[in-house]
Scaffold this active site. Sequence first.
Site, mmCIF file in Angstrom:
data_model
loop_
_atom_site.group_PDB
_atom_site.id
_atom_site.type_symbol
_atom_site.label_atom_id
_atom_site.label_comp_id
_atom_site.label_asym_id
_atom_site.label_seq_id
_atom_site.Cartn_x
_atom_site.Cartn_y
_atom_site.Cartn_z
ATOM 1 N N SER A 222 0.745 -1.261 0.047
ATOM 2 C CA SER A 222 -0.076 0.028 0.110
ATOM 3 C C SER A 222 0.785 1.262 -0.132
ATOM 4 O O SER A 222 2.046 1.415 0.746
ATOM 5 C CB SER A 222 -1.066 -0.107 1.196
ATOM 6 O OG SER A 222 -0.200 0.176 2.254
ATOM 7 N N GLY A 224 -0.308 4.588 0.538
ATOM 8 C CA GLY A 224 -0.958 5.856 1.169
ATOM 9 C C GLY A 224 -1.982 6.491 -0.109
ATOM 10 O O GLY A 224 -2.590 6.072 -0.619
ATOM 11 N N GLY A 227 -2.144 4.958 -3.721
ATOM 12 C CA GLY A 227 -2.805 3.684 -4.093
ATOM 13 C C GLY A 227 -2.077 2.412 -3.633
ATOM 14 O O GLY A 227 -1.685 2.294 -2.421
ATOM 15 N N ASP A 254 -5.455 -0.925 7.917
ATOM 16 C CA ASP A 254 -6.311 -2.044 8.643
ATOM 17 C C ASP A 254 -7.659 -1.992 7.777
ATOM 18 O O ASP A 254 -7.962 -3.165 7.646
ATOM 19 C CB ASP A 254 -6.528 -1.802 9.781
ATOM 20 C CG ASP A 254 -5.151 -1.445 10.945
ATOM 21 O OD1 ASP A 254 -4.301 -2.218 10.549
ATOM 22 O OD2 ASP A 254 -5.296 -0.704 11.749
HETATM 23 P P1 ADP Z 1 -0.882 1.833 6.441
HETATM 24 O O1 ADP Z 1 -2.002 2.351 7.014
HETATM 25 O O2 ADP Z 1 -0.544 0.462 6.666
HETATM 26 O O3 ADP Z 1 0.548 2.585 6.353
HETATM 27 P P2 ADP Z 1 -1.609 3.094 3.912
HETATM 28 O O4 ADP Z 1 -1.068 4.431 4.473
HETATM 29 O O5 ADP Z 1 -0.667 2.820 2.576
HETATM 30 O O6 ADP Z 1 -1.310 1.968 4.917
HETATM 31 O O7 ADP Z 1 -2.905 3.239 3.274
HETATM 32 C C1 ADP Z 1 -3.549 2.211 3.012
HETATM 33 C C2 ADP Z 1 -4.672 2.321 1.730
HETATM 34 O O8 ADP Z 1 -5.470 3.512 2.454
HETATM 35 C C3 ADP Z 1 -4.108 2.961 0.743
HETATM 36 O O9 ADP Z 1 -3.605 2.108 -0.250
HETATM 37 C C4 ADP Z 1 -5.200 3.947 0.125
HETATM 38 O O10 ADP Z 1 -6.226 3.244 -0.426
HETATM 39 C C5 ADP Z 1 -5.819 4.532 1.568
HETATM 40 N N1 ADP Z 1 -5.185 6.002 1.712
HETATM 41 C C6 ADP Z 1 -4.146 6.307 2.661
HETATM 42 N N2 ADP Z 1 -3.770 7.417 2.753
HETATM 43 C C7 ADP Z 1 -4.652 7.895 1.809
HETATM 44 C C8 ADP Z 1 -4.631 9.140 1.293
HETATM 45 N N3 ADP Z 1 -4.007 10.140 1.827
HETATM 46 N N4 ADP Z 1 -5.457 9.632 0.407
HETATM 47 C C9 ADP Z 1 -6.306 8.653 -0.226
HETATM 48 N N5 ADP Z 1 -6.170 7.301 0.155
HETATM 49 C C10 ADP Z 1 -5.407 6.912 1.145
#
Ligand code: ADP
Length: 310
Positions: A222, A224, A227, A254
């Site tokens: 992932s 953030g 995508g 999560d």
């Molecule tokens: P983790 O919380 O494990 O660090 P991520 O930050 O990669 O995981 O977030 C998981 C998913 O949540 C991303 O793949 C995306 O779909 C969504 N997401 C997280 N942050 C954003 C953001 N700033 N804008 C849009 N979607 C987000």
Amino acid sequence: MILTVTLNPSVDISYTIPDLRLDTTNRTDQVGKTAGGKGINVTRVIHDLNKAVTATGFIGGHLGGGIVSELNKNGIKTDFLSIEGETRNCIAILHDGQQTEVLESGPTITDYENAAFLTHFKQAVGYADVITISGSLPKGLEEDYYVKLIQIANNLDKKTVLDTSKSNLSNVLENSFKPTVIKPNIEELSDLLGQTVSSNPADLKAVLADELFSGIEWIVVSLGGDGAFAKHNNRFYKVNIPTISVVNPVGSGDATVAGIAVALEDNLDDIQLLKQAMTTGMLNTMESITGHIDINHFDDLFNRVTIIEY
Ligand code: ADP
């Protein structure tokens, strides 16, 4: 039914103290208390998706009882193993636009409880279609405890989604019992490989082809707001998401795990699984409550996720 595993749950407390002062008494009436731990967030989001879910793990004492009653009150089934130790508090103080956290390490699991949970887990897995395993291990368990859980699930032919990091993850990757899915974020992937991995799709494709990941059906990295990049057997995908207004990104990973678990249970194809995983992650960022989604916006976001096979 989806079974979620949270071995070190917590009562998450937030205190808002705009002008926190050290070495004196601070008072606040802005207090939030909720059941926490990565696996508990996964549980809530699966429930928000209107799917049957049961939460398991270790639970102890008065605080542990509070977690069980909060989940049950919200219509979520629980099947925790009771332990002698006391479930932990994790405290976040919101002050001066900053967040200061105090995280208790939590109870130490005894040898008896360690063995008892393996039996308990085996029974619970029997009733589940998919199992999610999230977070770090409490004290008292061997570093390869997740390997043991995955072995039990594999022996019963059940699908598993593992979301952990550091030695808990490397231990699983080095072992012969593999989960169906892992979902590292880019920092966790870099940490695992001991090198900074860029979010460039070509670099990610090269990295995920590493022998270390062989035998794991799905790897969803992932990214953030960017995508995700995913590998399913020999296929690679870059998943692009729309720009949305983020309220609270904590717990998005999560929520992504919850979306993946439900997609596995429903036997969705690759494109549908990835779109659902991104949608639940995004929906979580749009809510102030960690590990909660509003399903009313699901279709709109789902239809705006695009996927390119790489
Ligand atoms: P983790 O919380 O494990 O660090 P991520 O930050 O990669 O995981 O977030 C998981 C998913 O949540 C991303 O793949 C995306 O779909 C969504 N997401 C997280 N942050 C954003 C953001 N700033 N804008 C849009 N979607 C987000």
